[in-house]
Design a protein around this motif. Sequence first.
Motif, PDB file in Angstrom:
ATOM      1  N   LYS A  61      -6.520  13.164  13.370  1.00  9.95           N
ATOM      2  CA  LYS A  61      -7.477  12.758  12.557  1.00  9.95           C
ATOM      3  C   LYS A  61      -7.918  11.336  12.712  1.00  9.95           C
ATOM      4  CE  LYS A  61      -4.257  11.587   8.635  1.00  9.95           C
ATOM      5  NZ  LYS A  61      -4.075  11.821   7.151  1.00  9.95           N
ATOM      6  N   ASP A  62      -8.965  10.906  12.512  1.00  4.43           N
ATOM      7  CA  ASP A  62      -9.159   9.486  12.400  1.00  4.43           C
ATOM      8  C   ASP A  62      -8.559   8.864  11.173  1.00  4.43           C
ATOM      9  OD1 ASP A  62     -11.303   8.805  14.595  1.00  4.43           O
ATOM     10  OD2 ASP A  62     -12.173  10.540  13.730  1.00  4.43           O
ATOM     11  N   ILE A  63      -8.071   7.676  11.441  1.00  2.00           N
ATOM     12  CA  ILE A  63      -7.509   6.803  10.156  1.00  2.00           C
ATOM     13  C   ILE A  63      -8.219   5.366  10.363  1.00  2.00           C
ATOM     14  CG2 ILE A  63      -5.358   8.032  10.190  1.00  2.00           C
ATOM     15  CD1 ILE A  63      -4.230   5.898  11.804  1.00  2.00           C
ATOM     16  N   SER A  64      -8.170   4.701   9.240  1.00  3.26           N
ATOM     17  CA  SER A  64      -8.282   3.149   9.236  1.00  3.26           C
ATOM     18  C   SER A  64      -7.078   2.712   8.375  1.00  3.26           C
ATOM     19  CB  SER A  64      -9.642   3.061   8.015  1.00  3.26           C
ATOM     20  OG  SER A  64     -10.199   2.124   8.107  1.00  3.26           O
ATOM     21  N   TYR A  65      -7.000   1.635   8.779  1.00  2.00           N
ATOM     22  CA  TYR A  65      -5.900   0.578   8.164  1.00  2.00           C
ATOM     23  C   TYR A  65      -6.332  -0.851   8.260  1.00  2.00           C
ATOM     24  CZ  TYR A  65      -4.461   0.178  12.944  1.00  2.00           C
ATOM     25  OH  TYR A  65      -4.514  -0.009  14.150  1.00  2.00           O
ATOM     26  N   GLN A  66      -5.567  -1.580   7.210  1.00  3.37           N
ATOM     27  CA  GLN A  66      -5.910  -3.014   6.950  1.00  3.37           C
ATOM     28  C   GLN A  66      -5.222  -3.853   8.310  1.00  3.37           C
ATOM     29  OE1 GLN A  66      -4.971  -3.980   3.093  1.00  3.37           O
ATOM     30  NE2 GLN A  66      -7.064  -3.609   2.230  1.00  3.37           N
ATOM     31  N   THR A  67      -5.836  -5.022   8.451  1.00  5.98           N
ATOM     32  CA  THR A  67      -5.390  -5.823   9.497  1.00  5.98           C
ATOM     33  C   THR A  67      -5.205  -7.295   9.048  1.00  5.98           C
ATOM     34  OG1 THR A  67      -7.525  -6.318  10.567  1.00  5.98           O
ATOM     35  CG2 THR A  67      -6.293  -4.688  11.539  1.00  5.98           C
ATOM     36  N   SER A  68      -4.367  -7.788   9.541  1.00  5.51           N
ATOM     37  CA  SER A  68      -3.924  -9.538   8.911  1.00  5.51           C
ATOM     38  C   SER A  68      -5.169 -10.333   8.890  1.00  5.51           C
ATOM     39  CB  SER A  68      -2.759 -10.024   9.679  1.00  5.51           C
ATOM     40  OG  SER A  68      -3.311 -10.088  11.133  1.00  5.51           O
ATOM     41  N   ASP A  69      -5.949 -10.023   9.617  1.00  6.77           N
ATOM     42  CA  ASP A  69      -7.205 -10.925   9.647  1.00  6.77           C
ATOM     43  C   ASP A  69      -8.333 -10.429   8.714  1.00  6.77           C
ATOM     44  OD1 ASP A  69      -8.105  -8.619  10.989  1.00  6.77           O
ATOM     45  OD2 ASP A  69      -8.847  -9.174  12.694  1.00  6.77           O
ATOM     46  N   GLY A  70      -8.056  -9.627   7.822  1.00  4.27           N
ATOM     47  CA  GLY A  70      -8.899  -9.385   6.626  1.00  4.27           C
ATOM     48  C   GLY A  70      -9.894  -8.270   6.834  1.00  4.27           C
ATOM     49  N   LYS A  71      -9.822  -7.605   8.151  1.00  2.00           N
ATOM     50  CA  LYS A  71     -10.716  -6.519   8.527  1.00  2.00           C
ATOM     51  C   LYS A  71      -9.935  -5.076   8.395  1.00  2.00           C
ATOM     52  CE  LYS A  71     -13.228  -9.696  11.630  1.00  2.00           C
ATOM     53  NZ  LYS A  71     -13.533  -9.921  13.114  1.00  2.00           N
ATOM     54  N   ASN A  72     -10.550  -3.972   8.730  1.00  2.00           N
ATOM     55  CA  ASN A  72     -10.076  -2.890   9.215  1.00  2.00           C
ATOM     56  C   ASN A  72      -9.972  -2.452  10.354  1.00  2.00           C
ATOM     57  OD1 ASN A  72      -9.582  -2.378   6.317  1.00  2.00           O
ATOM     58  ND2 ASN A  72     -11.272  -1.239   5.925  1.00  2.00           N
ATOM     59  N   ALA A  73      -8.926  -1.639  10.811  1.00  2.00           N
ATOM     60  CA  ALA A  73      -8.995  -0.796  12.196  1.00  2.00           C
ATOM     61  C   ALA A  73      -9.137   0.392  12.115  1.00  2.00           C
ATOM     62  CB  ALA A  73      -7.458  -1.455  12.650  1.00  2.00           C
ATOM     63  N   HIS A  74      -9.486   0.940  13.449  1.00  2.00           N
ATOM     64  CA  HIS A  74      -9.695   2.405  13.465  1.00  2.00           C
ATOM     65  C   HIS A  74      -8.422   2.740  14.341  1.00  2.00           C
ATOM     66  CE1 HIS A  74     -11.661   5.615  16.043  1.00  2.00           C
ATOM     67  NE2 HIS A  74     -11.431   6.105  15.082  1.00  2.00           N
ATOM     68  N   GLY A  75      -8.103   4.165  14.304  1.00  2.00           N
ATOM     69  CA  GLY A  75      -7.070   4.860  14.939  1.00  2.00           C
ATOM     70  C   GLY A  75      -7.271   6.173  14.853  1.00  2.00           C
ATOM     71  N   TRP A  76      -6.566   6.873  15.631  1.00  2.00           N
ATOM     72  CA  TRP A  76      -6.393   8.384  15.671  1.00  2.00           C
ATOM     73  C   TRP A  76      -5.290   8.823  15.503  1.00  2.00           C
ATOM     74  CZ3 TRP A  76      -5.322  12.825  18.728  1.00  2.00           C
ATOM     75  CH2 TRP A  76      -5.986  13.914  18.345  1.00  2.00           C
ATOM     76  N   GLU A  77      -4.762   9.529  14.772  1.00  2.00           N
ATOM     77  CA  GLU A  77      -3.356   9.760  14.495  1.00  2.00           C
ATOM     78  C   GLU A  77      -3.017  11.327  14.254  1.00  2.00           C
ATOM     79  OE1 GLU A  77      -0.033   8.580  10.871  1.00  2.00           O
ATOM     80  OE2 GLU A  77      -2.011   9.384  10.265  1.00  2.00           O
ATOM     81  N   VAL A  78      -2.065  11.665  15.109  1.00  2.00           N
ATOM     82  CA  VAL A  78      -1.374  13.269  15.054  1.00  2.00           C
ATOM     83  C   VAL A  78      -0.070  13.169  14.562  1.00  2.00           C
ATOM     84  CG1 VAL A  78      -0.731  14.941  16.362  1.00  2.00           C
ATOM     85  CG2 VAL A  78      -2.619  13.621  17.098  1.00  2.00           C
ATOM     86  N   LYS A  79       0.460  13.811  13.344  1.00  3.47           N
ATOM     87  CA  LYS A  79       1.744  13.546  12.862  1.00  3.47           C
ATOM     88  C   LYS A  79       2.669  14.802  13.484  1.00  3.47           C
ATOM     89  CE  LYS A  79       2.713  11.410   9.404  1.00  3.47           C
ATOM     90  NZ  LYS A  79       3.497  10.351   9.303  1.00  3.47           N
ATOM     91  N   ALA A  80       3.840  14.370  13.557  1.00  6.62           N
ATOM     92  CA  ALA A  80       4.591  15.359  14.130  1.00  6.62           C
ATOM     93  C   ALA A  80       4.909  16.408  13.001  1.00  6.62           C
ATOM     94  CB  ALA A  80       5.950  14.840  14.556  1.00  6.62           C
ATOM     95  N   GLU A  81       5.239  17.696  13.680  1.00  6.84           N
ATOM     96  CA  GLU A  81       5.341  18.768  12.849  1.00  6.84           C
ATOM     97  C   GLU A  81       6.623  18.781  11.835  1.00  6.84           C
ATOM     98  OE1 GLU A  81       5.839  22.459  15.083  1.00  6.84           O
ATOM     99  OE2 GLU A  81       3.717  22.429  15.572  1.00  6.84           O
ATOM    100  N   LYS A  82       7.900  18.070  12.448  1.00 10.22           N
ATOM    101  CA  LYS A  82       9.012  17.700  11.723  1.00 10.22           C
ATOM    102  C   LYS A  82       9.038  16.208  11.555  1.00 10.22           C
ATOM    103  CE  LYS A  82      11.660  21.656  13.690  1.00 10.22           C
ATOM    104  NZ  LYS A  82      12.971  21.877  14.512  1.00 10.22           N
TER     105      LYS A  82
END
Length: 279
Positions: A61-82
């Motif tokens: 899934k696409d994710i968004s998280y905060q960065t230290s420069d006051g902006k947001n960053a985009h990423g793509w995350e896959v969580k482990a089954e365990k």
Amino acid sequence: MKQFIFLLVCLAVNQSIYSQDITSCCAAAATEAFAQNGGNAAFRASHDEPRPFHYVSAAGKDISYQTSDGKNAHGWEVKAEKATPYYMFVVHEWWGLNDYIKQEAEKLGRDLGINVIALDLYDNQVATTREDAARIMQSVKTERAESIIKGAYSYAGKNAKVFTIGWCFGGGWSLQATLLGGSQAAGGIMYYGQPEKDVEKLKTLKADIIGFFANQDQWPSPQVVTEFAQSMQKAGKKLLLNRYEATHAFANPSNPNFNKEATEDAYGKMLAFVKERMK
């Protein structure tokens, strides 16, 4: 009057030298220096434009998280089954965080049983032509990229143990992400990326590095790779160096110079590297 003119000349020369020093200082950053290869016709020609590809994932899934420069960053995350504290940060090639990278990220997560976050150092820009890839890669600023990486560490949490992996543009940034991770870094994986040349900076590494490079490559060249190995030795850090009779981007299946044997060998060694450090 002659003294005044002489003074003006001296000031102009000093200003010129100062400006050159500033430019040199900025361009000295390993990753930014590598990005300037985008202006090299031979470098651009060594990358086949990616075929259209749409990846549908049930886990990522696409994710968004905060960065230290006051902006947001985009990423793509896959969580482990365990549940696991281990993460893999994946840094894209010069095309950006496209569906090919998402597919590879999910494969890594599945093969390793690890959480994966594919970082987006292009801030939602994806290139489909060499010209766009060159332009975007050259526009990446160190400060912003570092903020994105640091933000990913914060997103993963202080207890996360993080491996990094990247190819080409991402190979150099994989090493930088390991450096930025400090004690949270578990290991760095570089595929034909730009090495860090500053021995003092390499001394701050808290994790081992494994690198996969091509002897027929010029980005980086075999000489640069040898110098990197020497710098790591001077820094007292462990580098597992692997070199293949191949060309740049040998691990990319869309590359006409794709080297299946080298790719399979590198992937097996990469898996062993990570699994050994997850014990």
